[in-house]
Design a protein around this motif. Structure first.
Motif, PDB file in Angstrom:
ATOM      1  N   GLY A   6       0.813  -1.206   0.000  1.00  0.00           N
ATOM      2  CA  GLY A   6       0.000   0.000   0.000  1.00  0.00           C
ATOM      3  C   GLY A   6       0.846   1.255   0.000  1.00  0.00           C
ATOM      4  N   CYS A   7       0.346   2.306  -0.633  1.00  0.00           N
ATOM      5  CA  CYS A   7       1.006   3.606  -0.616  1.00  0.00           C
ATOM      6  C   CYS A   7       0.574   4.339   0.650  1.00  0.00           C
ATOM      7  N   GLU A   8       1.531   4.803   1.452  1.00  0.00           N
ATOM      8  CA  GLU A   8       1.185   5.463   2.706  1.00  0.00           C
ATOM      9  C   GLU A   8       0.588   6.846   2.490  1.00  0.00           C
ATOM     10  N   PHE A   9       0.733   7.410   1.294  1.00  0.00           N
ATOM     11  CA  PHE A   9       0.177   8.731   1.026  1.00  0.00           C
ATOM     12  C   PHE A   9      -1.288   8.685   0.593  1.00  0.00           C
ATOM     13  N   CYS A  10      -1.631   7.750  -0.281  1.00  0.00           N
ATOM     14  CA  CYS A  10      -2.993   7.746  -0.818  1.00  0.00           C
ATOM     15  C   CYS A  10      -3.803   6.512  -0.453  1.00  0.00           C
ATOM     16  N   GLY A  11      -3.150   5.496   0.112  1.00  0.00           N
ATOM     17  CA  GLY A  11      -3.863   4.300   0.522  1.00  0.00           C
ATOM     18  C   GLY A  11      -4.113   3.302  -0.586  1.00  0.00           C
ATOM     19  N   GLU A  12      -3.671   3.616  -1.805  1.00  0.00           N
ATOM     20  CA  GLU A  12      -3.835   2.682  -2.925  1.00  0.00           C
ATOM     21  C   GLU A  12      -3.018   1.420  -2.672  1.00  0.00           C
ATOM     22  N   HIS A  13      -3.604   0.252  -2.953  1.00  0.00           N
ATOM     23  CA  HIS A  13      -2.908  -1.020  -2.769  1.00  0.00           C
ATOM     24  C   HIS A  13      -2.600  -1.664  -4.121  1.00  0.00           C
ATOM     25  N   TYR A  14      -1.406  -2.202  -4.210  1.00  0.00           N
ATOM     26  CA  TYR A  14      -0.954  -2.874  -5.426  1.00  0.00           C
ATOM     27  C   TYR A  14      -0.703  -4.336  -5.080  1.00  0.00           C
ATOM     28  N   ASN A  15      -1.443  -5.220  -5.748  1.00  0.00           N
ATOM     29  CA  ASN A  15      -1.355  -6.652  -5.468  1.00  0.00           C
ATOM     30  C   ASN A  15      -0.514  -7.361  -6.524  1.00  0.00           C
ATOM     31  N   PHE A  16       0.330  -8.275  -6.064  1.00  0.00           N
ATOM     32  CA  PHE A  16       1.204  -9.043  -6.951  1.00  0.00           C
ATOM     33  C   PHE A  16       1.008 -10.528  -6.673  1.00  0.00           C
ATOM     34  N   THR A  17       0.708 -11.266  -7.723  1.00  0.00           N
ATOM     35  CA  THR A  17       0.530 -12.708  -7.602  1.00  0.00           C
ATOM     36  C   THR A  17       1.895 -13.391  -7.533  1.00  0.00           C
ATOM     37  N   ARG A  18       1.870 -14.696  -7.226  1.00  0.00           N
ATOM     38  CA  ARG A  18       3.116 -15.460  -7.199  1.00  0.00           C
ATOM     39  C   ARG A  18       3.821 -15.380  -8.558  1.00  0.00           C
ATOM     40  N   GLU A  19       3.032 -15.516  -9.638  1.00  0.00           N
ATOM     41  CA  GLU A  19       3.630 -15.498 -10.971  1.00  0.00           C
ATOM     42  C   GLU A  19       4.293 -14.147 -11.266  1.00  0.00           C
ATOM     43  N   GLU A  20       3.671 -13.064 -10.812  1.00  0.00           N
ATOM     44  CA  GLU A  20       4.245 -11.737 -11.053  1.00  0.00           C
ATOM     45  C   GLU A  20       5.521 -11.538 -10.238  1.00  0.00           C
ATOM     46  N   LEU A  21       5.535 -12.032  -9.014  1.00  0.00           N
ATOM     47  CA  LEU A  21       6.745 -11.934  -8.195  1.00  0.00           C
ATOM     48  C   LEU A  21       7.879 -12.777  -8.790  1.00  0.00           C
ATOM     49  N   GLU A  22       7.520 -13.934  -9.281  1.00  0.00           N
ATOM     50  CA  GLU A  22       8.539 -14.792  -9.898  1.00  0.00           C
ATOM     51  C   GLU A  22       9.114 -14.127 -11.147  1.00  0.00           C
ATOM     52  N   ARG A  23       8.240 -13.462 -11.905  1.00  0.00           N
ATOM     53  CA  ARG A  23       8.720 -12.760 -13.105  1.00  0.00           C
ATOM     54  C   ARG A  23       9.711 -11.661 -12.731  1.00  0.00           C
ATOM     55  N   LEU A  24       9.402 -10.923 -11.667  1.00  0.00           N
ATOM     56  CA  LEU A  24      10.314  -9.869 -11.220  1.00  0.00           C
ATOM     57  C   LEU A  24      11.640 -10.460 -10.761  1.00  0.00           C
ATOM     58  N   ARG A  25      11.575 -11.538  -9.985  1.00  0.00           N
ATOM     59  CA  ARG A  25      12.814 -12.178  -9.530  1.00  0.00           C
ATOM     60  C   ARG A  25      13.637 -12.707 -10.688  1.00  0.00           C
ATOM     61  N   ASP A  26      12.975 -13.326 -11.642  1.00  0.00           N
ATOM     62  CA  ASP A  26      13.694 -13.892 -12.780  1.00  0.00           C
ATOM     63  C   ASP A  26      14.327 -12.808 -13.646  1.00  0.00           C
ATOM     64  N   SER A  27      13.710 -11.620 -13.667  1.00  0.00           N
ATOM     65  CA  SER A  27      14.295 -10.529 -14.443  1.00  0.00           C
ATOM     66  C   SER A  27      15.623 -10.086 -13.831  1.00  0.00           C
ATOM     67  N   LEU A  28      15.766 -10.282 -12.526  1.00  0.00           N
ATOM     68  CA  LEU A  28      17.040  -9.930 -11.874  1.00  0.00           C
ATOM     69  C   LEU A  28      18.110 -10.977 -12.171  1.00  0.00           C
ATOM     70  N   THR A  29      17.737 -12.240 -12.094  1.00  0.00           N
ATOM     71  CA  THR A  29      18.712 -13.302 -12.331  1.00  0.00           C
ATOM     72  C   THR A  29      19.127 -13.389 -13.790  1.00  0.00           C
ATOM     73  N   ALA A  30      18.282 -12.821 -14.687  1.00  0.00           N
ATOM     74  CA  ALA A  30      18.602 -12.884 -16.118  1.00  0.00           C
ATOM     75  C   ALA A  30      19.608 -11.829 -16.522  1.00  0.00           C
ATOM     76  N   VAL A  31      19.813 -10.831 -15.641  1.00  0.00           N
ATOM     77  CA  VAL A  31      20.732  -9.734 -15.977  1.00  0.00           C
ATOM     78  C   VAL A  31      22.171 -10.202 -15.867  1.00  0.00           C
TER      79      VAL A  31
END
Length: 301
Positions: free
Chosen positions: A276-301
């Motif tokens: 969640g953003c502490e300024f506006c309260g908006e929440h951003y949800n990430f699924t397992r697949e999205e987190l894995e994609r982010l992690r894999d983008s780091l290992t691919a560098v």
């Protein structure tokens, strides 16, 4: 929650300069953006008044900047509110938060005790991002902890610009914000002591800002009242709004900054993430697949 007494005037700011060119002033109405911010943060009445005053001050201070510049105001005291943070830009966009929104402190006369809620001991820090390598930052001790006087004290003492600031937020019995707005007046060199004294006398005799706003007074009306008999020109009018700079892309960058190992632990332990953003309260949800994609983008560098 809409209230029948709430001003129908859209949030906006007006900037003027006297014909002699030695006084500049700004006035704004911020009722709707303050109500929006308080709703998002779930503030109780005194916290609403404090956050609303700070947000309105941010709109006024931001309007003194050039396009592309930003300002951050941090009020930190020893009272139960703890801290108020406001960020604003030159185009009327503002966002803010109060560290402890669950504060409803009253004075002996039954009015909201903003000064007591913030605390009489503390600091106001003003940071201006002027597009240089480092922001310009100045700090002063809290003057009265009423927000308006603290901003005027900072401008007068730290930046050597004699200033007067008036801010007001009216909170209804049901907790909704019925009116919010304010003004900022600055003396420019060469100073005119007689004119300044005249304005200070006018400020001292004016009704509360919230009373005028609830009666339908516009920013132009506030300035006309303050500068009665003093010729001035309107330089601009601009909208003011609660705008947050958060985005899904920014949150993704925060997650990437954790590194591959931390992301792997997050995936293993929780399987998903909600940030969640502490300024506006908006929440951003990430699924397992999205987190894995982010992690894999780091290992691919």
């Amino acid at each position: 929650m809409e209230n029948s007494t709430k001003s129908a005037i859209a949030d906006y700011l007006v900037r003027i300069i006297t014909r002699e060119g030695n006084i500049r002033a700004l006035a704004c109405v911020t009722t709707h953006l303050v109500e929006d911010a308080c709703r998002r943060h779930g503030t109780l009445p005194t916290a609403s008044a404090a956050l609303g005053r700070a947000l309105t001050g941010g709109v006024l201070m931001g309007a003194l900047l050039k396009t592309g510049q930003r300002i951050a105001l941090t009020f930190e005291g020893n009272g139960p509110l703890h801290k108020i943070i406001v960020e604003a830009d030159a185009n009327g966009a503002v966002r803010g938060l109060v560290r402890n929104p669950a504060v409803n402190l009253l004075r002996d006369d039954g009015k909201l005790d903003v000064a007591g809620a913030l605390g009489k001991a503390g600091f106001l820090t003003v940071s201006r991002d002027l597009g240089l390598k480092e922001p310009y930052t100045g700090t002063v001790m809290l003057y009265t902890s009423e927000i308006a006087e603290d901003l005027a004290w900072y401008l007068t003492e730290s930046e050597q610009i004699p200033s007067a600031v008036g801010l007001g937020v009216y909170v209804e019995q049901d907790g909704s914000v019925a009116a919010a707005g304010g003004f900022l007046i600055q003396a420019l060199p060469p100073g005119d002591d007689q004119l300044i004294d005249r304005l200070m006398e006018r400020i001292g005799s004016m009704p509360p800002v919230t009373e005028m706003l609830r009666a339908g007074t516009t920013p132009e009306g506030l300035l006309e009242y303050l500068f009665e008999g003093i010729p001035f020109d309107i330089l601009e009018k601009r909208a003011a709004a609660l705008v947050c700079s958060c985005s899904r892309e920014r949150i993704e960058r925060v997650l990437l900054s954790l590194g591959s190992d931390e992301l792997s632990s997050l995936i293993h332990d929780q399987g998903e993430a909600s940030i969640g953003c502490e300024f506006c309260g908006e929440h951003y949800n990430f699924t397992r697949e999205e987190l894995e994609r982010l992690r894999d983008s780091l290992t691919a560098v």
